[in-house]
Design a protein around this motif. Sequence first.
Motif, PDB file in Angstrom:
ATOM      1  N   THR A  58      31.309  32.408  -9.298  1.00 24.68           N
ATOM      2  CA  THR A  58      30.498  33.636  -9.275  1.00 24.68           C
ATOM      3  C   THR A  58      31.261  34.781  -8.625  1.00 24.68           C
ATOM      4  OG1 THR A  58      29.371  32.921  -7.242  1.00 24.68           O
ATOM      5  CG2 THR A  58      28.225  32.527  -9.343  1.00 24.68           C
ATOM      6  N   ARG A  59      31.996  34.505  -7.570  1.00 25.21           N
ATOM      7  CA  ARG A  59      32.766  35.566  -6.900  1.00 25.21           C
ATOM      8  C   ARG A  59      33.895  36.064  -7.799  1.00 25.21           C
ATOM      9  NH1 ARG A  59      28.331  34.143  -4.658  1.00 25.21           N
ATOM     10  NH2 ARG A  59      27.921  35.327  -2.781  1.00 25.21           N
ATOM     11  N   ALA A  62      32.279  38.264 -10.417  1.00 28.13           N
ATOM     12  CA  ALA A  62      31.818  39.536  -9.848  1.00 28.13           C
ATOM     13  C   ALA A  62      32.981  40.478  -9.566  1.00 28.13           C
ATOM     14  CB  ALA A  62      31.014  39.283  -8.576  1.00 28.13           C
ATOM     15  N   ILE A  85      32.097  39.715  -2.051  1.00 26.92           N
ATOM     16  CA  ILE A  85      30.705  39.704  -2.499  1.00 26.92           C
ATOM     17  C   ILE A  85      29.959  38.799  -1.524  1.00 26.92           C
ATOM     18  CG2 ILE A  85      29.133  39.354  -4.430  1.00 26.92           C
ATOM     19  CD1 ILE A  85      31.524  41.309  -5.025  1.00 26.92           C
ATOM     20  N   VAL A 114      25.672  44.862  -7.638  1.00 25.28           N
ATOM     21  CA  VAL A 114      26.156  43.650  -8.304  1.00 25.28           C
ATOM     22  C   VAL A 114      25.014  42.667  -8.504  1.00 25.28           C
ATOM     23  CG1 VAL A 114      26.860  42.568  -6.113  1.00 25.28           C
ATOM     24  CG2 VAL A 114      27.895  41.802  -8.266  1.00 25.28           C
ATOM     25  N   MET A 116      24.611  38.557 -10.032  1.00 22.02           N
ATOM     26  CA  MET A 116      25.321  37.370 -10.504  1.00 22.02           C
ATOM     27  C   MET A 116      24.293  36.309 -10.865  1.00 22.02           C
ATOM     28  SD  MET A 116      28.233  37.105  -7.523  1.00 22.02           S
ATOM     29  CE  MET A 116      27.017  36.875  -6.247  1.00 22.02           C
ATOM     30  N   ALA A 125      28.393  37.943 -14.202  1.00 24.60           N
ATOM     31  CA  ALA A 125      28.245  38.986 -13.192  1.00 24.60           C
ATOM     32  C   ALA A 125      28.173  40.333 -13.893  1.00 24.60           C
ATOM     33  CB  ALA A 125      29.420  38.960 -12.215  1.00 24.60           C
ATOM     34  N   VAL A 127      28.123  44.587 -12.794  1.00 22.54           N
ATOM     35  CA  VAL A 127      28.309  45.575 -11.729  1.00 22.54           C
ATOM     36  C   VAL A 127      28.063  46.969 -12.295  1.00 22.54           C
ATOM     37  CG1 VAL A 127      29.979  46.649 -10.155  1.00 22.54           C
ATOM     38  CG2 VAL A 127      29.943  44.161 -10.433  1.00 22.54           C
TER      39      VAL A 127
END
Length: 135
Positions: A58-59, A62, A85, A114, A116, A125, A127
């Motif tokens: 997920t990071r 993102a 994040i 953001v 997710m 994700a 943004v």
Amino acid sequence: MSSIAGIGTDLLRVDRIARIVDRHGDRFAQRILGADEQTVHARRAARDPRRGVLYLATRFAAKEAFSKAIGLGIHMPMTWSRVQILNRRGGAPEIHLSGPLKDWYDARFGAAHVSMTDESDVVAAFVVVESLSSQ
């Protein structure tokens, strides 16, 4: 009233990140995550390795989405560790910038938002970056 300056999205298969973790172990997390994210990742991975992989995925997604929203991709001053994040107390994710990227961003953009999501096999994700408000 603010307007949208950029939008970025990323969709990622979790097995891609799992394969990288299998090959490179903690080096991948250290390259992709900032210091605060590494602490969270270590806790999650210790409880359940799958949760650690989902956190990384997920990071990663993102940060990719953020880099697209600001129009840089992964080019200076954008680096993986300069974008973190992190979850607010209530659980909602928020973007934290540092170093030269923060200075570059603050001169050009307003707030960044953001979102997710993750499933067993895919993460996504999204943004949205606001324009600087005229004052």
